[in-house]
Motif scaffolding. Sequence first.
Motif, PDB file in Angstrom:
ATOM      1  N   SER A 131       0.721  -1.189   0.123  1.00  0.00           N
ATOM      2  CA  SER A 131       0.103  -0.010   0.070  1.00  0.00           C
ATOM      3  C   SER A 131       0.962   1.076   0.039  1.00  0.00           C
ATOM      4  O   SER A 131       0.372   2.308  -0.285  1.00  0.00           O
ATOM      5  CB  SER A 131      -0.965  -0.017   1.211  1.00  0.00           C
ATOM      6  OG  SER A 131      -0.257  -0.147   2.524  1.00  0.00           O
ATOM      7  N   ASP A 132       2.048   1.187   0.483  1.00  0.00           N
ATOM      8  CA  ASP A 132       2.878   2.242   0.480  1.00  0.00           C
ATOM      9  C   ASP A 132       3.758   2.709  -0.797  1.00  0.00           C
ATOM     10  O   ASP A 132       4.145   3.788  -0.972  1.00  0.00           O
ATOM     11  CB  ASP A 132       4.070   2.103   1.374  1.00  0.00           C
ATOM     12  CG  ASP A 132       3.874   2.240   2.993  1.00  0.00           C
ATOM     13  OD1 ASP A 132       2.739   2.631   3.183  1.00  0.00           O
ATOM     14  OD2 ASP A 132       4.451   1.865   3.944  1.00  0.00           O
ATOM     15  N   ILE A 133       3.565   1.775  -1.805  1.00  0.00           N
ATOM     16  CA  ILE A 133       4.530   2.031  -3.212  1.00  0.00           C
ATOM     17  C   ILE A 133       4.065   3.128  -3.880  1.00  0.00           C
ATOM     18  O   ILE A 133       4.864   3.844  -4.168  1.00  0.00           O
ATOM     19  CB  ILE A 133       4.306   0.807  -3.994  1.00  0.00           C
ATOM     20  CG1 ILE A 133       4.973  -0.459  -3.430  1.00  0.00           C
ATOM     21  CG2 ILE A 133       4.972   1.183  -5.236  1.00  0.00           C
ATOM     22  CD1 ILE A 133       4.949  -1.771  -4.208  1.00  0.00           C
ATOM     23  N   ALA A 134       2.635   3.426  -4.101  1.00  0.00           N
ATOM     24  CA  ALA A 134       2.197   4.470  -4.753  1.00  0.00           C
ATOM     25  C   ALA A 134       2.441   5.663  -4.122  1.00  0.00           C
ATOM     26  O   ALA A 134       2.920   6.584  -4.872  1.00  0.00           O
ATOM     27  CB  ALA A 134       0.659   4.203  -5.358  1.00  0.00           C
ATOM     28  N   THR A 135       2.204   5.862  -2.936  1.00  0.00           N
ATOM     29  CA  THR A 135       2.396   7.107  -2.056  1.00  0.00           C
ATOM     30  C   THR A 135       3.620   7.478  -2.096  1.00  0.00           C
ATOM     31  O   THR A 135       4.215   8.657  -2.183  1.00  0.00           O
ATOM     32  CB  THR A 135       1.845   6.903  -0.678  1.00  0.00           C
ATOM     33  OG1 THR A 135       0.597   6.435  -0.594  1.00  0.00           O
ATOM     34  CG2 THR A 135       1.977   8.377   0.082  1.00  0.00           C
ATOM     35  N   LEU A 136       4.794   6.689  -1.979  1.00  0.00           N
ATOM     36  CA  LEU A 136       6.340   6.725  -1.767  1.00  0.00           C
ATOM     37  C   LEU A 136       6.822   7.165  -3.159  1.00  0.00           C
ATOM     38  O   LEU A 136       7.464   8.065  -3.396  1.00  0.00           O
ATOM     39  CB  LEU A 136       6.979   5.635  -1.394  1.00  0.00           C
ATOM     40  CG  LEU A 136       6.547   5.334   0.110  1.00  0.00           C
ATOM     41  CD1 LEU A 136       7.407   3.831   0.501  1.00  0.00           C
ATOM     42  CD2 LEU A 136       7.517   6.151   1.040  1.00  0.00           C
ATOM     43  N   GLN A 137       6.375   6.553  -4.446  1.00  0.00           N
ATOM     44  CA  GLN A 137       6.951   6.645  -5.553  1.00  0.00           C
ATOM     45  C   GLN A 137       6.385   8.020  -6.094  1.00  0.00           C
ATOM     46  O   GLN A 137       7.291   8.888  -6.674  1.00  0.00           O
ATOM     47  CB  GLN A 137       6.441   5.490  -6.589  1.00  0.00           C
ATOM     48  CG  GLN A 137       7.094   5.664  -8.078  1.00  0.00           C
ATOM     49  CD  GLN A 137       8.476   5.667  -8.042  1.00  0.00           C
ATOM     50  OE1 GLN A 137       9.168   5.089  -7.085  1.00  0.00           O
ATOM     51  NE2 GLN A 137       9.086   6.007  -9.106  1.00  0.00           N
TER      52      GLN A 137
END
Length: 881
Positions: free
Chosen positions: A544-550
């Motif tokens: 769930s963190d991937i899109a937010t971080l990228q």
Amino acid sequence: MKKRALWKDIWREIWHSKSRFLSILALIMLGVAFFVGIKATGPDMIETADRYYKENKLADFSIQSTYGLDESDKALLEKTSGVKQVDMGYSADLLLNQDRLAMRIYSYDGKKSLNQYEALSGRVPNKSGEIALDATKKMNKKYQIGDTVTFVSGDGSKLKGTLKKDKFKVVGFVRSPMFIEKDSRGTSSVGNGSTDAFAVIPKQDFDSNVYTVANLQFRDMADKKAFSNGYKDAEESNKAKLEKLLNKQADKRLRKMQQDGYAKLDQAEKKLKAQEAKLAMSESTAAQAGVEKSPELTEAKAKLEIKQQKLQQERSKIEALEKPEYFVLDRSNNPGYAEYKENADRLTSLSTIFPVFFFLIAALVCLTTMTRMVEEQRTQIGTFKALGYSSSDIMKKFLVYGSLASLIGTGIGLVVGFLFFPTIIFNAYGMMYDMPAVALIFYPSYSVMALLVALLCTTVTAFAACLAELRSNAATLMRPKAPKQGKRILLERVGFIWKHMNFSSKVTARNIFRYKQRMLMTIVGVAGCTALILTGFGLRDSISDIATLQYGSVLKYDAIVTRDKTATEKKKAAYNQLLSDDAVTGRMPTSMKTMDTVKAGTGSQAVQLTTFATTEKLDDFIHLENRESKENLKLDNRGAVVTEKLAKLLDLKKGSTLVLRDTGHKEYHFKVTGIAENYAGHYVYLTKNSYEKAFHEAPSYDTDLLNLKHTSKAWENQFAEKLMDQGGVLGVTFSNTISDMLTDMLKSLNIVMVVLIVSAAILAFIVLYNLTNINVSERIRELSTIKVLGFYPKEVTMYVYRENIILTLLGILVGFIFGFFLHRFVIQTAEVDNMMFSPTITWPSYVYSAILTLLFSTIVMLVMHYKLKKIDMIEALKSVE
């Protein structure tokens, strides 16, 4: 001798110990179901896609050219060795007049052609003026069968020279194997740069003297499974063959186009010379007659001069013609094709450790349960031995018990695993993909593997335990084992603590260390289940963190605009004027080119080589930071900054040399000056000077990174339309759109996480029940004694359960450690090449894991409370003597 009494005793034992038999069966069933289910899902997804592609004859390659394709191209492709079928077709990017939707129109030429369309409602078009629309929710909502749709050009003007008519009657809604994703339809040359939907019309309704696409199928690829290594090898070989042939064809095509052009010019010049001669004769006649030039002659001469200039311009155009460029597009260019394979690979990677660990926990508890069962039946074993039964007959009871539980559990587990898990996981991906129902395949290898492990845990364990007991004589076996000797524990030597403990606490402490094997089994069992639950929650956090971080922390720009290199100065000025608006708060001219990595023994990775016109204010657009050291990275002229996952795949460190290869197979070397945090895709960042040093030419800044004041979807769509309408832009992509697509793709894995967590929680319940049951069975005389001494039912329950609470809490703490490392291992294994998962597990995940384990521990306590109330004290305290 039939030995009816022996068999009656076997069936009676199974009936009287139903809870133990069912718990072993449930453990085996759960372990087998989880193991084969997760193992089978990835291959089932690949099989489903392969069948769908074969049924609808998805083309292996699509050929396109900057000048279109003609009959000479068709003849060349048909003569190419290994080609099974060539379909020449047409396509066009147009706007739907009603809604201004960007549509990709394809030609359709009957059932024998490649890239067949499946009609979900209505039918495919077979008459001129008919059309079938993309079967998306959006199109179904807007249009119905029988409606008439009208197309206009990309600039909104009336259609000319693309289709023979602009109005079509809707006769059906179809889906295509070219577009397996529900929403993505690729890029478009009209509208906001992305295709909203596709449509299909009869081939004869196109108005073009050249083909726009050639679809090919090769013989050596037709019988190979999609995505397989064999298919990929054949694809690479055939693609190289086509590129080589078409490279030669480009020269021939250029010569032919120039020859045809010059031939037409020669004819036009002959006509012009004839007209000039006629005009000269008229002038001569007029001069001889002493008549002044008439206005008609003057006008005719002016027209001839204009024609001469036009012919000269046409000659210049022919001389300036560039060699046509051919594009050989494989299936990976179809939207969703590569991503589908990555999702299947992700599940296959996940199945390498998670189900195995899951199965091991179940196996460990089964092993303990069967060993304890043999020890409980010690007296009966001695009796059978005294009555003259052979060792094999005595063993038969336990072997049948364990084998029957394993066989039934494995049978149910195989059914549940092969049917339930692939279906529920594939249905989760149904939110993303428009595919037929999953193809459920039975895999004998996984089944045999699961059955062997199940029998090893029960039958082999029972055999080993029986063999150990049967070494003793009948008299010894008929006596119960002496209880374990009580010993002073370490805590007793710590006086200031021991003296302040009450009786119950002291008994609990002594019992925990008295039964060390049970203590270790409980801690390991609970720790394993907690680790599995924590890993499930942790995977959810990581994904769930991937899109937010990228698209929040790393790539900070709001939009990326690809400009047309061939745009006129007028279009460039209009574009710059549009970007000078206050709504655009930042602009970074950038050069982007896709290259492949080169390293022996490592698969090639596609890399986005990104060069900035200036590094000033770069952090407003892309944040370059080392994830581990938190060091801010600065681009300099010494080399390149590479992203973290690429560095891991190629084993790159600061100071290493990165080798990249372009489409012409020329290699370029770059020194790695830093490794930057990144979660999706592979990037290599350069300064202008580093680029010029490597390529010996200046970079072409045909891409702009933009920061925008407004980021609402409506405003972005309006802004994209303005950019596309002014004509100097090839495509616009917004970070919000990409982030949402990535989030939606990864959200589909939530259902997988739920399955993992629920399965691990059920396993935790069965493990705790079994271990508590063993604990109670081992101490039945002890518990009966304290009941006789006047302990109340709640006190008896807490006498046992106090130990369980302590051991469960210890197991949870150990499970957090196991889970941390298991999570790290799983995300490293499950990651696909172009994505990196966040390694962080958030604190709520630890809390949820502990609560779930304690919840099931409490449920087990309530079940055992009623069991302890029903203990027959007199029967339990009877002496064997």
